[in-house]
Write a protein that holds these residues in place. Structure first.
Motif: not given
Length: 170
Positions: A161, A146, A89-90, A96-97, A158, A19, A92-93, A22
């Motif tokens: 990942l 993944y 997106q990065a 999320k993580a 989600w 992440v 959000e990732n 990214e």
């Protein structure tokens, strides 16, 4: 795989690295600042287009020059939109993580005991589901795949990942 899942902090660290990579790929500064700047720039393209059309109406430039400028502006707008989407997106990732860390630990704790009692067919199905790519050397084992975050929450979808872990043979 059991070794990786038995140490979810390895998995979480690798997810975090990806992440961050990214984020670094899309961001040269703070993500929020860049997102705000890109949104501002995207809104500004409408005004630029109007000004170019006024230049054309007033006969201040030839149609070819105005069309070239409009095409250039269109490419810039598309590039800005792609960059904005990547930053969002990065971001959000990353969120999320961070949000899913405890759930990932819980999932790993549930899966590890089941690995011993799974049949080979069930293990094969699980590895296919995780889209695992495993490569071994005398020094260690690299595992890529993944993790389906839909399994971890019912509140939202989600997605997946990516993860990568390396276990050295000592």
């Amino acid at each position: 795989m059991k070794s990786v899942l038995s140490q979810p902090e390895l998995l979480l660290a690798e997810v975090g690295k990806q992440v961050e990579n990214e984020k670094a790929h899309y961001s040269t500064g703070t993500m929020d600042k860049e997102i705000k700047e890109l949104n501002r720039r995207l809104k500004g393209y409408v005004g630029q287009e109007r000004r170019l059309m006024n230049v054309l109406r007033m006969d201040l430039a030839t149609p070819d020059i105005v069309l070239d400028e409009i095409n250039l502006m269109k490419k810039e707008r598309e590039a800005d939109q792609v960059r904005l989407n990547g930053l969002i997106q990065a971001k959000e990732n990353l969120a999320k993580a961070l949000e899913m860390q405890e759930s990932i630990k819980e999932l790993c704790a549930k899966v590890v005991p089941c690995l011993d009692s799974c049949s080979n067919a069930e293990k094969k199905d699980a590895y296919t589901y995780l889209d695992l790519k495993i490569s071994a050397t005398p020094e260690g084992v690299s595992i890529k795949g993944y993790l389906d975050l839909n399994v971890l929450t019912t509140a939202r979808t989600w997605g997946y990942l990516p993860f990568e872990a390396y276990i050295s043979v000592a």
